[in-house]
Design an enzyme around this catalytic site. Structure first.
Site, PDB file in Angstrom:
ATOM      1  CD  GLU A 139      -2.087   1.595   2.900  1.00 43.67           C
ATOM      2  OE1 GLU A 139      -1.576   2.440   3.869  1.00 43.67           O
ATOM      3  OE2 GLU A 139      -2.494   0.490   3.575  1.00 43.67           O
ATOM      4  CG  HIS A 140       3.168   2.854   3.458  1.00 40.83           C
ATOM      5  ND1 HIS A 140       4.178   3.591   3.772  1.00 40.83           N
ATOM      6  CD2 HIS A 140       2.407   1.950   3.646  1.00 40.83           C
ATOM      7  CE1 HIS A 140       3.398   3.879   5.030  1.00 40.83           C
ATOM      8  NE2 HIS A 140       2.182   2.515   5.185  1.00 40.83           N
TER       9      HIS A 140
END
Length: 610
Positions: A139-140
């Site tokens: 997600e990052h």
């Protein structure tokens, strides 16, 4: 479960490049695309919405399997960013007219920012066993530039320049990304944002920096009693169940351990993206002051490029009853960070998503959390044992998923309540026994249902970024007609569905968690990741025997009386008073209430300041 911001507007950018202006890199606009059966530029009549909702909706599905809800909001004509140059106090003092006030109210109350949110039907349950936190790490990483916009923080810089913000969160079975921006930059922002799901760079050089960001989030969460209890709770699940995984990830699990075991985290990250970031797992919600045809044109043009890997969606529905273990059904004492006495009683029940039209847990939580005569909290307060009670489907911080639901009752105790916490728990079990004995009550269900219906009919419009975030998750859970109502309304009373859940809330199936600073010194165990000090004990024989038999019904407990004050007629009444010089209209702004006379000049009440 890391429900933590990836980034927000105004965050620092380590490698900011010059930001192209709107439209500079976008492909040329194409003619509006129409599909068979599309309802022109009007809202979809199959989608149930509130009578007070001015927005129009359209549901579409792209050929790659991505589903989208288009939200057109022409209820305001002035943008938040465009109106920010007006100072409310000065505006009132300079004009002093009702017409001026109404103009400003449009500025203050408008849903002006355009916003989008995308939910992917995959989360931390899909983490590989040897790389805890990989879903959160991915997600990052997708934020760290794309093939079309290679600068690491290009999107953050673009939003910062144009008054926007963005966020992301990873749950058990879903990952959500969202952003908002000034409306005139929305199409360009959509194009940049979509590249995260089309062609993210995820450069190996950026991995160490993002590992540190993930680790920083974890370190900030460690002092949170909420997250500490959450992690301890997950550790009580069956061996091999994904609920026991370390969802957060940190430098140890994502960098140091893989290096020692010669795991190629970079390759595994890219493999995870290809396997799980697929268009047919995705639901998208976009909202702006554009026509539905325009929004459809943009979405089809931009998001058709999201790849579809053709793989079946991850499914965990076969992993039922993760907490049907001896470790769950015990008494846990925990040393909290905050100085608070609290007891939490939790039950794991089958997943209730399929019963969303009945909402059995909502019905039960409403009764348990009732504070009037005959309630748990009323009796505990009479005995000076409790300060507050939270009863309901709190899920201990976990989202609704396909393997289980959690029903919890949390009670904040006084010193006296802490000394008598088994008596407090006993009263809770007695109340639940009363509910089981009396069975589900249609009269009470209809009251809760009616209040919910009125709240829905007269609901206020929420901030666009919050709204699209909620809707894109709803699209993973509910059919098209209930995208706006599925998480809010109680549709139908079903005593069998409610009763089957009630019957599971027994002392023998409960988990007891007692938090108190006074537990210091007797909690010799430590949870692995958050370092929470706790102890695990069997329920004392005295109490287990008392709860094993037929619990007596406490005479002070009874169901709530009929609510005779639920409104049924919302028609405006004719005034029965003659006109006077006193104010006849109240208009609220961000600072409070301003009163106005009938000659369109305003009057500030005593005690208020302009």
């Amino acid at each position: 479960m890391p429900l933590i911001n990836k980034s927000v507007s105004g965050s620092g950018a380590s490698n900011q490049a010059a930001v192209p202006e709107q439209g500079e890199t976008l492909p040329p606009a194409v003619e509006t695309i129409t599909t068979a059966g599309a309802p022109g530029d009007h809202g979809d009549p199959e989608i149930i919405k509130s009578p007070s909702d001015p927005k129009e909706y359209r549901y579409i599905e792209l050929s790659n399997g991505l589903r989208a809800l288009l939200i057109s909001d022409f209820s305001s004509e002035v943008g938040r960013g465009e109106s920010s140059k007006h100072n409310a106090d000065n505006y009132f003092s300079e004009t002093g007219s009702l017409q001026a006030l109404c103009s400003l109210c449009v500025c203050c109350c408008t849903r002006v920012q355009a916003a989008a949110a995308l939910c992917i039907g995959v989360g931390s349950f899909s983490d590989p066993d040897d790389l805890p936190g990989l879903a959160h790490f991915l997600e990052h990483m997708v934020f760290m530039g794309s093939e079309k916009y290679p600068a690491e923080n290009d999107f953050d810089a673009f939003l910062k320049k144009h008054g926007g913000s963005n966020n992301a969160a990873t749950d058990c079975e879903r990952t959500v990304f969202q952003f908002d921006v000034q409306r005139k930059y929305f199409r360009d922002a959509l194009h940049r944002w979509a590249q995260f799901f089309i062609c993210p760079l995820m450069l190996e050089d950026a991995m160490d920096r993002e590992v540190e960001a993930v680790d920083s989030e974890f370190q900030m969460a460690r002092p949170s009693d909420f997250h500490r209890k959450e992690m301890l709770f997950g550790s009580l699940s069956k061996a091999g169940h994904p609920m026991g995984k370390f969802f957060w990830g940190n430098a140890q699990t994502l960098k140091h351990d893989p290096k020692e075991r010669q795991i190629d985290t970079y390759q595994r990250l890219r493999d995870f993206w290809r396997r799980h970031y697929s268009a047919h797992y995705m639901t998208l919600a976009v909202q702006s002051r554009e026509t539905l045809d325009t929004l459809e044109e943009w979405v089809r043009q931009i998001f058709i490029e999201v790849p579809n890997n053709g793989e079946p969606r991850p499914d965990f529905s076969h992993l039922q009853e993760p907490f049907d273990t001896p470790a769950f059904k015990k008494l846990y004492r925990v040393v909290p960070v905050r100085k608070v006495h609290a007891v939490t009683i939790s039950w794991a029940v089958p997943p209730q998503g399929k019963h969303y039209r009945v909402k059995p847990l909502h019905y039960i939580s409403w009764l348990v959390g009732h504070e009037g005569a005959g309630s748990i909290l009323s009796l505990l307060r009479k005995r000076c044992w409790a300060l507050a009670l939270c009863g309901g489907n709190s899920k201990t911080g976990f989202e609704e998923n396909t393997t289980y639901s959690i029903f919890s009752i949390s009670i904040t105790l006084t010193d006296g309540g802490f000394q008598n916490f088994f008596q407090v728990i006993h009263l809770v079990f007695q109340y639940l026994k009363m509910l089981q004995t009396l069975g589900p009550q249609e009269r009470i269900y209809e009251e809760i249902q009616q209040i919910g219906d009125y709240e829905f009919q007269y609901q206020e419009q929420t901030d666009p970024i919050e709204f699209v975030e909620n809707i894109c998750e709803n699209m993973q859970l509910f059919p098209k007609m209930d995208l706006l109502t599925g998480d809010q309304l109680m549709f139908e009373f079903d005593s069998q569905v409610i009763g089957s859940v009630l019957d599971l809330l027994t002392p023998q199936r409960a988990n007891l968690l007692l938090l108190s600073p006074d537990n210091q010194g007797r909690c010799l165990l430590r949870e692995r990741w958050f370092g929470t000090c706790f102890s695990c004990d069997d329920i004392p024989e005295k109490w287990s025997q008392r709860w094993a038999g037929n619990l007596e019904l406490h005479p002070d407990f009874h169901l709530p009386d009929e609510n005779r004050f639920i409104a049924t007629d919302f028609a405006l009444k004719e005034s029965d008073c003659p006109d006077t010089e006193f104010p006849v209209r109240i208009v609220k702004n961000e600072r409070g209430a301003l009163w106005f006379k009938k000659d369109n000049t305003f009057k500030i009440p005593k005690g208020e300041t302009s």
